[in-house]
Design an enzyme around this catalytic site. Sequence first.
Site, short mmCIF file in Angstrom:
data_model
loop_
_atom_site.label_atom_id
_atom_site.label_comp_id
_atom_site.label_asym_id
_atom_site.label_seq_id
_atom_site.Cartn_x
_atom_site.Cartn_y
_atom_site.Cartn_z
N ALA A 6 10.25 -4.29 2.91
CA ALA A 6 10.04 -4.81 1.57
C ALA A 6 9.80 -6.29 1.73
CB ALA A 6 11.25 -4.53 0.69
N CYS A 7 8.56 -6.64 2.01
CA CYS A 7 8.24 -7.95 2.57
C CYS A 7 7.47 -8.83 1.60
CB CYS A 7 7.41 -7.76 3.84
SG CYS A 7 8.08 -6.53 4.97
N THR A 8 7.26 -10.08 2.02
CA THR A 8 6.39 -11.01 1.30
C THR A 8 5.43 -11.61 2.32
OG1 THR A 8 8.21 -11.57 -0.20
CG2 THR A 8 6.29 -13.03 -0.19
N GLU A 99 3.35 -4.80 5.28
CA GLU A 99 3.66 -5.18 3.90
C GLU A 99 3.60 -3.89 3.08
OE1 GLU A 99 4.64 -7.28 0.66
OE2 GLU A 99 4.22 -8.35 2.52
#
Length: 473
Positions: A6-8, A99
């Site tokens: 659960a990335c940015t 992502e």
Amino acid sequence: MQNKDACTSIMVGKKASLDGANYIARNEDRVKAIEPKRFLVKPAVKGRHETYVSPYNKVTVALPEERMRYTSTPTLDQTAGPNEEDGINEANVAASFTESVYANDRVLAYDPYVKNGLAEDSLCTLVLPYIHSAREGVEYTGKLIAELGSAEGNGMQFADADDIWYMEVVTGHQWVAVRIPDDCYAVTPNQVAIEDIDFDDPDNYMWADGIQEFVEEHQLNPDHDRWDFRHIFGTSTQKDRHYNTPRTWFAQRYLSPNASLGQRPEDSEMPFIRKAEFKIANEDIQYVHVLKSHFNETPYDPMGDAPERKTYRAISLSRTAQSHILQVRNLNKYKTSIHWIELGVPAFNPYVPFFANADDTDELYRNVPEKMNLESAFWLNEALAEVVESHYQEFMEKDEDYQKELNEWARRKIAQVDKEAASLERQALTDYLTGQNHEIATHYNERTKALFFELLTEGCELSKMSFKMDPNL
């Protein structure tokens, strides 16, 4: 489906960056609070006859006979696959793979995920060692998806010294990719981000064969006069507006202060690609309000005391396994691109610059015990983050000073190395940069230990169990 990242992610084009490098970067956030990561150099291979079988979902791929050397950040526990995530290969191509993005139920009804297809555990391993340009990264991945299908939705970044491409695979077989303009940046937060696709411009857009026919056949386009990938394949839910869109809002608020005026955290139509309003430095990507940020100086900061502090999911989290900034440079045609690694919580820990043209990594980053051990960079950074957060108001200023000091040191070190490296070629250059990486690791480790023990000692005076006593007692 496995526990998803659960990335940015953030991408910065070479004309938008302060130093003329292309940047791709991402926080790798996991479900678990602690997931030990290693930093490795995987050696080149020739004459291999081997088949890859994923420990996670058994996807099976015959590997090419030759593999280029590449850096990677695999998970210590390999039972769910290598999860190498990101790196830079010896062709000076960088990639960051997982992502997590999510398609809507309409499109998944007609092209569901393939259970034993390509998944995040395998992407870096099966793609990065075999590509020679950012564009080829998209093409190579697209061929694998056509052959194997995809087990989940993933956004992927590819960069070389000339180009940055962002690719979104959203269903079992459907995907698109866009070239990020040189004078722009883009931010994506676990949400389908790519917007309009120009099918008459293959120089700047790529797509899965038959995707237009797929959309038309199943009547999936909600718009009258555009082909917007986000509208057709993406989601726009209450969860998106509390978990995803606020991260884009916060990053654009800093990087595009004028263009983003009037945007709100829950806006669903914020643009994916934006013109930079100033030249973006490495420090802007990592330190000032982007990957390290937790909605600082807003009511939504979880470290604050405002009632709204838990309204939105911040960018920097306690469960970030690692964060990376891949700085793709091509100075004087010798390869000194930099793989910046952050272990622990991005808000509290520094990014460490390692030259990607190296034969190994330092044992502080290569050897990671399963349980906490302060001789490991991963565990030392996790411990520092825990101490700083436990007394945030008292320790944050010293922690920020420490990070600033190391950033200053890194800039001086890189400039020194660049000067020395200019006269070196081939293996002599690789040997020199490998040695410099060991020096860099040692310096950061010693400085981190010093701060950790200083704050740990000071923390003894901040115990809630203390009581003011008569000095004579």
